[in-house]
Design an enzyme around this catalytic site. Sequence first.
Site, short mmCIF file in Angstrom:
data_model
loop_
_atom_site.label_atom_id
_atom_site.label_comp_id
_atom_site.label_asym_id
_atom_site.label_seq_id
_atom_site.Cartn_x
_atom_site.Cartn_y
_atom_site.Cartn_z
CD GLU A 179 64.39 62.79 -44.54
OE1 GLU A 179 64.62 61.68 -45.35
OE2 GLU A 179 65.24 63.19 -43.64
CE LYS B 143 69.11 56.96 -48.48
NZ LYS B 143 70.09 56.54 -47.28
CG ASP C 251 80.72 56.52 -46.96
OD1 ASP C 251 79.86 57.29 -47.36
OD2 ASP C 251 80.29 55.42 -46.38
CB SER D 151 76.66 62.44 -46.58
OG SER D 151 75.28 63.04 -47.04
CG ASP E 187 72.58 64.56 -46.99
OD1 ASP E 187 72.14 64.42 -48.16
OD2 ASP E 187 72.19 64.32 -45.68
CE LYS F 120 70.43 59.01 -39.03
NZ LYS F 120 70.35 60.13 -40.00
#
Length: 322
Positions: A35, A96, A148, A150, A152, A169
């Site tokens: 990335e 981003k 919420d 992601s 991903d 995280k």
Amino acid sequence: MSCKWWLIILNELRVSVSDEVRNALEEGTPILGLESNVLSHGLPFPKNVELQSACDEAIRSRGVVPAITFIDRGKLCLGATEADLERLTTANNVDKVTSRDIAVQLVRGSLGATSVSASLAICELAGVPIFASAGLGGVHRDYATTMDMSGDLYEIARRRVIVVSAGVKKFLDIPKTVEVLETLNIPAVGFHTSEFPAFYCKSSGVKLGARFDRLADLAKAARNHIELDLGSGFLALVSPSDEIALDHELVESAVQQALARAHAENVRGKDITKYVMRFIDEKTNMRSRDANFEVMVEVVSRGGGISGGTFKGEGKVVWERR
């Protein structure tokens, strides 16, 4: 006429690759996708430049070509030149880009740093089967009220790409993230760890269903999953080494304070991640930022090992392009 128009659009949307990556694709040299968001938004200058250099060295030492993904001048890009890296690490107006932003970013034409989800899309389009990034997005702790989660996770589910990572995280909801991975049929396999790693923390309390202690075995399992077309990507999880890992209780205390402060200041959505990470940096006297750096280097080194397919004392995994 409409068919010809569609073919023209498809041609314009092909991935633009650097000379080095093009040569690697043609010659069958192993490639590791990366990335660019961590360079533009993850670490400040010049720490981001140091990170890029350290990762580059770790990957090339495995005989693998590093391929940074980004978007520029209306093109999906794979492989960054020195000029590209200078802009990605120093420019103040880099966007981003997640996978949902790609279509719009291509029309805007401005420089975009790709997150994990966008990078996976570019890697699959270019035929790069392995990608590495230190930390993934996941399910947030207040998901019941914010919804919420992601993108991903969905991209790993829909892309036939092997993803090497140090988990998610600490401020995310790791048990729920693991549940979503299972629901999406994504194998989450540990390397030298039986727990889902929490980025720069070794312990999360969430057990994994499988682990390997030989990198060659992990690589074979990942290859099996992709080649058998079992309907998703493959997640290989690397736990931080003892020398790098931060104390679980120290980080959790900082996370609790950060989330409470973010709620009080009405920080939400895509802004929450950067806010919380910066808060944790302060509370750990920047130890978390240093750990972020070191974890990324460890992860890409493992990713390079899987991509290269050669492991000291463990034989070789043969990767063939079909």
